[in-house]
Design an enzyme around this catalytic site. Structure first.
Site, PDB file in Angstrom:
ATOM      1  N   ARG A  42      -0.149   8.246  12.742  1.00  0.00           N
ATOM      2  CA  ARG A  42      -1.085   9.126  13.421  1.00  0.00           C
ATOM      3  C   ARG A  42      -0.720  10.590  13.232  1.00  0.00           C
ATOM      4  O   ARG A  42      -1.527  11.489  13.385  1.00  0.00           O
ATOM      5  CB  ARG A  42      -1.072   8.831  14.929  1.00  0.00           C
ATOM      6  CG  ARG A  42      -1.456   7.416  15.262  1.00  0.00           C
ATOM      7  CD  ARG A  42      -1.281   7.178  16.751  1.00  0.00           C
ATOM      8  NE  ARG A  42      -1.363   5.760  17.037  1.00  0.00           N
ATOM      9  CZ  ARG A  42      -0.924   5.232  18.174  1.00  0.00           C
ATOM     10  NH1 ARG A  42      -0.404   6.004  19.105  1.00  0.00           N
ATOM     11  NH2 ARG A  42      -1.010   3.939  18.380  1.00  0.00           N
ATOM     12  N   ASP A 103      10.589  11.836   5.640  1.00  0.00           N
ATOM     13  CA  ASP A 103      11.908  11.620   6.225  1.00  0.00           C
ATOM     14  C   ASP A 103      12.704  10.714   5.271  1.00  0.00           C
ATOM     15  O   ASP A 103      13.206  11.186   4.256  1.00  0.00           O
ATOM     16  CB  ASP A 103      11.688  11.006   7.606  1.00  0.00           C
ATOM     17  CG  ASP A 103      12.935  10.941   8.458  1.00  0.00           C
ATOM     18  OD1 ASP A 103      13.819  11.769   8.276  1.00  0.00           O
ATOM     19  OD2 ASP A 103      13.017  10.047   9.332  1.00  0.00           O
ATOM     20  N   GLY A 105      11.365   8.566   3.376  1.00  0.00           N
ATOM     21  CA  GLY A 105      10.506   8.384   2.210  1.00  0.00           C
ATOM     22  C   GLY A 105       9.925   6.982   2.105  1.00  0.00           C
ATOM     23  O   GLY A 105       9.091   6.716   1.250  1.00  0.00           O
ATOM     24  N   LYS A 131      12.339  16.563   5.223  1.00  0.00           N
ATOM     25  CA  LYS A 131      13.700  16.418   5.767  1.00  0.00           C
ATOM     26  C   LYS A 131      14.555  15.740   4.693  1.00  0.00           C
ATOM     27  O   LYS A 131      14.834  14.537   4.780  1.00  0.00           O
ATOM     28  CB  LYS A 131      13.617  15.497   6.991  1.00  0.00           C
ATOM     29  CG  LYS A 131      14.326  15.980   8.234  1.00  0.00           C
ATOM     30  CD  LYS A 131      14.323  14.858   9.254  1.00  0.00           C
ATOM     31  CE  LYS A 131      13.617  15.226  10.523  1.00  0.00           C
ATOM     32  NZ  LYS A 131      13.669  14.136  11.535  1.00  0.00           N
TER      33      LYS A 131
HETATM   34  P1  5GP Z   1       9.682   8.050   6.623  1.00  0.00           P
HETATM   35  O1  5GP Z   1      11.059   7.841   7.191  1.00  0.00           O
HETATM   36  O2  5GP Z   1       9.055   6.775   6.220  1.00  0.00           O
HETATM   37  O3  5GP Z   1       9.708   9.086   5.499  1.00  0.00           O
HETATM   38  O4  5GP Z   1       8.823   8.701   7.773  1.00  0.00           O
HETATM   39  C1  5GP Z   1       8.126   7.899   8.632  1.00  0.00           C
HETATM   40  C2  5GP Z   1       7.535   8.652   9.780  1.00  0.00           C
HETATM   41  O5  5GP Z   1       8.564   8.940  10.703  1.00  0.00           O
HETATM   42  C3  5GP Z   1       6.877   9.985   9.536  1.00  0.00           C
HETATM   43  O6  5GP Z   1       5.590   9.875   9.066  1.00  0.00           O
HETATM   44  C4  5GP Z   1       6.854  10.540  10.937  1.00  0.00           C
HETATM   45  O7  5GP Z   1       5.719  10.063  11.592  1.00  0.00           O
HETATM   46  C5  5GP Z   1       8.103   9.936  11.532  1.00  0.00           C
HETATM   47  N1  5GP Z   1       9.128  10.979  11.651  1.00  0.00           N
HETATM   48  C6  5GP Z   1      10.084  11.315  10.781  1.00  0.00           C
HETATM   49  N2  5GP Z   1      10.830  12.322  11.250  1.00  0.00           N
HETATM   50  C7  5GP Z   1      10.298  12.646  12.454  1.00  0.00           C
HETATM   51  C8  5GP Z   1      10.602  13.627  13.450  1.00  0.00           C
HETATM   52  O8  5GP Z   1      11.522  14.446  13.338  1.00  0.00           O
HETATM   53  N3  5GP Z   1       9.811  13.629  14.570  1.00  0.00           N
HETATM   54  C9  5GP Z   1       8.788  12.771  14.748  1.00  0.00           C
HETATM   55  N4  5GP Z   1       8.089  12.876  15.863  1.00  0.00           N
HETATM   56  N5  5GP Z   1       8.464  11.829  13.831  1.00  0.00           N
HETATM   57  C10 5GP Z   1       9.212  11.791  12.703  1.00  0.00           C
HETATM   58 MG    MG Z   2       3.859   9.795  10.194  1.00  0.00          MG
END
Ligand code: 5GP
Ligand code: MG
Length: 176
Positions: A42, A103, A105, A131
């Protein structure tokens, strides 16, 4: 009880500058074409709403939603697509995947594989925040808003237990 203090990281003005720069980069690269924006729910809904209004390129917009198994679950397999898009909508189009924050990925990696199977003409990634310190899989990031430190962020679509998405600025959460 843990107290959370919100510390300002990016003001709405700073976010606005980043969004305008990204829109200009996208407009330059897709001049004369039409884009399908696939927005990851979202968190990215606020960013996407601002981004499309700064862009001049004609856009279609659709949404995907992903669920990740809780950490520690043995049957991982990584994040699953729970709300998808139609193959006919993606096939032959220029597609831009829009994410709030990159984050580990894993989500973007999963969605790129999902979308690639549908035969888009092109497929790129735009994320407002990056990040890099947390990355677990190598994913392409064609349009990067800004790099952020390894902190938990809220606001501008990013939540903490479904709250804080409506804050106009981006904060990091300090526990005390
Ligand atoms: P991924 O780890 O798959 O790259 O990221 C997945 C999801 O984790 C992101 O789309 C985001 O919604 C959530 N996310 C990652 N880092 C943060 C953060 O620092 N704060 C928040 N609220 N959500 C995060
Ligand atoms: Mg997200």
């Amino acid at each position: 009880m843990t107290q959370h203090k919100l510390v300002l990281l990016l003001s709405r003005q700073e976010i606005g500058e980043v969004v305008r720069r990204l829109a200009a980069e996208i407009d330059r690269d897709y001049a004369g074409r039409e884009l399908l924006l696939v927005v990851i729910l979202r968190g990215a809904f606020v960013f996407a709403a601002d981004l499309v209004r700064e862009m001049r390129t004609p856009v279609r917009v659709d949404f995907v939603r992903i669920s990740s198994y809780p950490t520690g679950t043995v049957t991982t397999g990584g994040p699953r697509v729970v709300t998808g898009v139609r193959r006919e909508e993606v096939r032959g189009r220029d597609v831009l995947l829009v994410e709030d924050i990159l984050d580990t990925g894993l989500s973007v990696d999963r969605l790129l594989k999902y979308l690639r199977r549908m035969g888009p003409a092109s497929l790129r990634v735009c994320a407002l925040l990056d990040k890099p310190s947390r990355r677990r899989v190598d994913v392409p990031l064609h349009y990067r808003g800004t790099t952020v430190p390894d902190r938990f962020l809220v606001g501008y679509g990013l939540d903490m237990d479904q709250r804080c998405r409506n804050l106009s600025d981006i904060y990091w959460v300090q526990e005390s």
